[in-house]
Design an enzyme around this catalytic site. Structure first.
Site, PDB file in Angstrom:
ATOM      1  N   SER B  28      11.684   1.645  -4.467  1.00 52.72           N
ATOM      2  CA  SER B  28      10.929   0.760  -3.582  1.00 52.72           C
ATOM      3  C   SER B  28       9.612   0.312  -4.211  1.00 52.72           C
ATOM      4  O   SER B  28       9.235  -0.851  -4.110  1.00 52.72           O
ATOM      5  CB  SER B  28      10.713   1.400  -2.215  1.00 52.72           C
ATOM      6  OG  SER B  28      10.014   2.606  -2.345  1.00 52.72           O
ATOM      7  N   ARG B  49      18.188   0.550 -13.043  1.00 55.79           N
ATOM      8  CA  ARG B  49      18.904   1.795 -13.296  1.00 55.79           C
ATOM      9  C   ARG B  49      20.286   1.614 -13.910  1.00 55.79           C
ATOM     10  O   ARG B  49      20.657   2.331 -14.835  1.00 55.79           O
ATOM     11  CB  ARG B  49      19.035   2.500 -11.951  1.00 55.79           C
ATOM     12  CG  ARG B  49      19.391   3.948 -11.983  1.00 55.79           C
ATOM     13  CD  ARG B  49      19.454   4.493 -10.554  1.00 55.79           C
ATOM     14  NE  ARG B  49      19.979   5.845 -10.535  1.00 55.79           N
ATOM     15  CZ  ARG B  49      19.239   6.936 -10.675  1.00 55.79           C
ATOM     16  NH1 ARG B  49      17.946   6.837 -10.836  1.00 55.79           N
ATOM     17  NH2 ARG B  49      19.789   8.136 -10.648  1.00 55.79           N
ATOM     18  N   LYS B 123       3.613   8.409  -9.659  1.00 53.92           N
ATOM     19  CA  LYS B 123       2.671   9.337  -9.048  1.00 53.92           C
ATOM     20  C   LYS B 123       3.274  10.729  -9.034  1.00 53.92           C
ATOM     21  O   LYS B 123       3.559  11.290  -7.983  1.00 53.92           O
ATOM     22  CB  LYS B 123       2.323   8.866  -7.631  1.00 53.92           C
ATOM     23  CG  LYS B 123       1.523   7.552  -7.636  1.00 53.92           C
ATOM     24  CD  LYS B 123       2.005   6.601  -6.560  1.00 53.92           C
ATOM     25  CE  LYS B 123       1.489   5.187  -6.725  1.00 53.92           C
ATOM     26  NZ  LYS B 123       0.155   4.947  -7.153  1.00 53.92           N
ATOM     27  N   GLY B 153      -3.943   3.440  -5.665  1.00 58.84           N
ATOM     28  CA  GLY B 153      -4.506   2.804  -4.479  1.00 58.84           C
ATOM     29  C   GLY B 153      -3.578   2.912  -3.308  1.00 58.84           C
ATOM     30  O   GLY B 153      -2.392   3.212  -3.477  1.00 58.84           O
ATOM     31  N   ALA B 157       4.814   0.466  -0.515  1.00 61.26           N
ATOM     32  CA  ALA B 157       5.712  -0.617  -0.908  1.00 61.26           C
ATOM     33  C   ALA B 157       6.164  -1.438   0.301  1.00 61.26           C
ATOM     34  O   ALA B 157       6.262  -2.664   0.227  1.00 61.26           O
ATOM     35  CB  ALA B 157       6.920  -0.023  -1.620  1.00 61.26           C
ATOM     36  N   LYS B 208      -2.438  13.663  -3.721  1.00 60.60           N
ATOM     37  CA  LYS B 208      -2.331  13.144  -2.347  1.00 60.60           C
ATOM     38  C   LYS B 208      -0.918  13.333  -1.789  1.00 60.60           C
ATOM     39  O   LYS B 208      -0.758  13.494  -0.588  1.00 60.60           O
ATOM     40  CB  LYS B 208      -2.782  11.683  -2.276  1.00 60.60           C
ATOM     41  CG  LYS B 208      -1.900  10.730  -3.059  1.00 60.60           C
ATOM     42  CD  LYS B 208      -1.212   9.736  -2.157  1.00 60.60           C
ATOM     43  CE  LYS B 208       0.044   9.203  -2.793  1.00 60.60           C
ATOM     44  NZ  LYS B 208      -0.002   8.499  -4.038  1.00 60.60           N
ATOM     45  N   ASP B 261      -5.969   6.271  -0.815  1.00 62.85           N
ATOM     46  CA  ASP B 261      -4.580   6.608  -1.103  1.00 62.85           C
ATOM     47  C   ASP B 261      -4.159   7.879  -0.356  1.00 62.85           C
ATOM     48  O   ASP B 261      -3.039   7.978   0.156  1.00 62.85           O
ATOM     49  CB  ASP B 261      -4.421   6.792  -2.616  1.00 62.85           C
ATOM     50  CG  ASP B 261      -2.994   6.584  -3.069  1.00 62.85           C
ATOM     51  OD1 ASP B 261      -2.162   6.147  -2.264  1.00 62.85           O
ATOM     52  OD2 ASP B 261      -2.713   6.864  -4.246  1.00 62.85           O
ATOM     53  N   ASN B 273       6.570  11.784   1.683  1.00 60.69           N
ATOM     54  CA  ASN B 273       6.032  13.134   1.525  1.00 60.69           C
ATOM     55  C   ASN B 273       5.643  13.734   2.878  1.00 60.69           C
ATOM     56  O   ASN B 273       5.930  14.884   3.176  1.00 60.69           O
ATOM     57  CB  ASN B 273       4.824  13.112   0.587  1.00 60.69           C
ATOM     58  CG  ASN B 273       5.246  12.832  -0.839  1.00 60.69           C
ATOM     59  OD1 ASN B 273       5.842  13.677  -1.495  1.00 60.69           O
ATOM     60  ND2 ASN B 273       4.973  11.630  -1.327  1.00 60.69           N
TER      61      ASN B 273
END
Lengths: 345, 345
Positions: B28, B49, B123, B153, B157, B208, B261, B273
Site C-alpha cells: 500500500s 513483486r 519503516k 512523516g 497510504a 512508532k 508520525d 500495528n
C-alpha cells in the site's frame, strides 16, 4: 459502557486523610473531582450552583445534569450552596467551575481563608480580570502562590466517572502541600504526579482547549488523520513557545500534563472544544455552534485573551492566529486553513 | 469515502522533474508513493513483486490488492519485475517493500548503481543484518549516506490515495539531493519538509510502530482516552531517549516526522500495528493475531531488535520492555500493563 457504582467502600474503609476538603462547582469536572475525593476523604464539602442541584443530589444521590451515572453515598457528602460555609469548613478548596462563572462565586467570599489551600481545576481565563486563575486569586484575593495549586492532566470527567485509569498532575510550589494533594487525589483509578510549574500547567490547560477547537475545525473541514497529526505536532511546539515566553521554567512539554492533556482534548470525542470546532468546520457560524452546545467550550473565551498576550509578546503562533481569526474576526474557516497548511511543517 | 480518480492531468501538464524515478514494492505505501510521483514525473519506473501484479496493473490500471481505488494512467508507468531494469533506468530509487522482503529483491541487484540516490520509505529492521535500512545499504551495498535519503512523516497510504493533505519529511545530508526530492514528492496534496537526520527519522519511524502496537494493546484491554494520552506522552519521551542514545543530533522530537508520525500511527484506525495490538489486548495470542492480519505489522519484528539495542545501551524504556515481554516472552498483557501503569507519569 458506563459503570453504575456507588462509592460504598468509602464508608467502611478508613479515609486516607483527615483533612477537610471542599469542591466549588457542579459541572462534569467538579462532579468527577468529588468522585475522586470520596475515595479518600470522610466527607467532601460540595458547594453547588443552586438549591435545585443541591436538592436533586440529596434526593437521588447523583448530579441531575452531569455524570448522572456516578452515584454517591450521601454520608460522604456535605452539600451547600454557600461558598463561605464550604470554605470555612475546609483545609483545601478545589475550584472547579467554568472560568466564566468563578467570580460570581468568589465575589461572595467573606470568611477567613488565609490558611487554606486553593486548588484550581479550572482551565480558562477569568473574564473579569482577563487573566488566569493563579493571578486572579493572587491579585484579587491575596492568595499567594504558596497557598495555591493547579491540577492538570489528561482527565476527561466522563472516563473518571467510569473509573478508567487516569493520571493527574498536581502543581504546587510547597512540598508539604504537594504531599497532601497527592494523598487526597490518588486512588485505584487516579495516579498523581507532582510538579512545581503552576503557571505552565495552568496555561497549557488553557491553550490545549484552543488547539482542540482547531483540531475540530480541521476534522469538520474534511482534513484527515495525517493532517491532524501534523496539526497537533505543530500545536505542542506553539504551546512550548508560549509557555517559555510567559514563564521560563525547567519543563518538558512532552509530560502528560502538557502533551497528554493536549492529546486527550484534541483526539477525544468527549471533548467539547473539539466538538465546537467540528461544527464550525462543517459550516455552522461560530454563534450557532456555541448555541447548539449545552456545555461551555472554554477554548472559545480563552482564544481572545491568549491571542492578545501572544501579540503583546511578539510571538509567532500561526495556529492561534488562525483560530482567533475564525472565532473573532468572522474569517472563513476553509480559506484560513488553506493558508495555515502552508505554515505548518 | 474514497475518491475514484485517475491521474489524467499528468499526461497533459509539464512534469516538474526530468529525473528518472523508480519505486521498489507493490504494497500500500509503495502504491501511495507511485501516486505521489506521477504528479511530478513523466514516467515512474515501478518494480513490483511478480508477473501477476504487473499484469493486473497493466490490465486494470490499478494495484489489484492495495489502494485499489487509485487509478493510474498507464502512460505514466513503466512496470517491471526486474530490479536491475528499474535501477538501471533511474536516477532516484525509492525502496518501499516491507522490511522483511527488502533483501530478497536487493540480493538480485547486479547493475551499476554508484551514482543513484536510494530513498528508504521502509519503516522496519532488515532481519538479515538486524539493522536499519541506512546501515544495510551502507554495509552490504557500499551505498554511502550521501547517496541515501529517508522519507518519513505522518502519511497513511490510505489518505494519500484519497488525496487528503499529508506532510512528508525528506531526510538527506546532501543539500542538492534534498532539493531534487522535494521536487519529486511535493504536490497539491503532499507538502514536504527537509531534514538532515537520516538515522533519527529512520529509527523514529520504526519505534512508532512498536508504540502503536502498545496503544492498540491498551485499547484492547479497555483502557480509555485518558490513559492513551498518557501512554503516548510517555512514548515520545522514550523515543527521544532512544534517538539520543543512537545518534546525537540537533532534533526536536515534536516535529511532524517524529511526534506526528507517532500520533497518526497510535491514534489512527488505519494503523495495522495498532490493530495488531488491539487484537492482543482483546485476548488473541500473538501468533493468532498476526495470522489474522493480511498485512505485515512492522512493529512486531522491530520490537525484538529495538529491545536488544536498548538493553545493550542500558536504556530504561518501560514501554518497549513491556511490549517485548508480551510479544516475545509470552507474558500476559493484562498483568504487564497493570505493572506498566505504575511506571508512567
Amino acid at each position: 459502557m458506563t459503570k453504575k457504582k456507588t462509592n460504598s467502600d468509602s464508608t467502611s474503609k478508613k479515609p486516607k486523610t483527615e483533612l477537610a476538603v471542599g469542591v466549588l462547582g457542579s459541572g462534569s469536572f467538579a462532579t468527577a473531582i468529588v468522585k475522586m475525593l470520596v475515595e479518600n476523604c470522610k466527607t467532601v464539602h460540595w458547594c453547588v450552583r443552586n438549591e435545585f442541584v443541591k436538592g436533586a443530589i440529596e434526593l437521588r444521590g447523583h448530579n441531575p445534569t452531569y455524570l448522572t451515572a456516578v452515584n454517591f453515598n450521601l454520608k460522604n457528602l456535605k452539600l451547600t450552596t454557600d461558598i463561605n460555609e464550604m470554605v470555612s469548613a475546609c483545609d483545601i478548596v478545589v475550584l472547579a467551575t467554568p472560568s466564566i462563572y468563578l467570580s460570581d462565586s468568589m465575589d461572595k467570599l467573606n470568611c477567613e481563608y488565609g490558611d487554606k489551600i486553593f486548588v484550581s481545576a479550572i482551565k480558562g481565563i477569568i473574564p473579569k480580570v482577563n487573566n488566569v486563575v493563579a493571578h486572579y486569586l493572587k491579585d484579587e484575593f491575596k492568595i499567594g502562590f504558596r497557598n495555591q495549586a493547579v491540577i492538570a492532566g489528561p482527565c476527561h470527567a466522563e472516563e473518571v466517572a467510569m473509573e478508567r485509569l487516569s493520571y493527574l498532575t498536581v502543581a504546587t510550589v510547597e512540598e508539604e502541600n504537594s504531599k497532601k494533594l497527592l494523598d487526597i487525589f490518588s486512588s485505584d483509578f487516579i495516579k498523581v504526579s507532582a510538579s512545581k510549574d503552576i503557571l505552565g500547567n495552568e496555561y497549557s490547560a488553557i491553550l490545549k482547549n484552543i488547539f482542540a477547537i482547531g483540531a475540530g475545525i480541521a476534522s469538520g473541514l474534511g482534513y484527515g488523520d495525517n493532517f491532524t497529526a501534523v496539526f497537533v505536532s505543530n500545536a505542542i511546539r506553539e504551546m512550548e513557545t508560549f509557555l517559555e515566553a510567559i514563564y521560563e521554567a525547567p519543563r518538558d512539554v512532552n509530560e502528560s500534563a502538557y502533551l497528554g492533556d493536549l492529546l486527550v482534548t484534541a483526539y477525544s470525542l468527549f471533548s467539547r472544544n473539539r466538538n465546537l470546532g467540528n461544527l464550525i468546520g462543517k459550516g455552522y457560524t461560530v454563534k450557532s455552534a456555541i448555541q447548539s452546545m449545552n456545555m461551555v467550550a472554554e477554548g472559545y473565551y480563552a482564544a481572545d485573551s491568549i491571542y492578545q498576550t501572544a501579540r503583546e509578546k511578539g510571538l509567532k503562533l500561526p495556529i492561534i492566529d488562525t483560530i482567533y481569526g475564525i472565532l473573532y474576526e468572522g474569517k472563513n474557516a476553509e480559506k484560513q486553513y488553506r493558508k495555515l497548511t502552508a505554515k505548518l511543517n
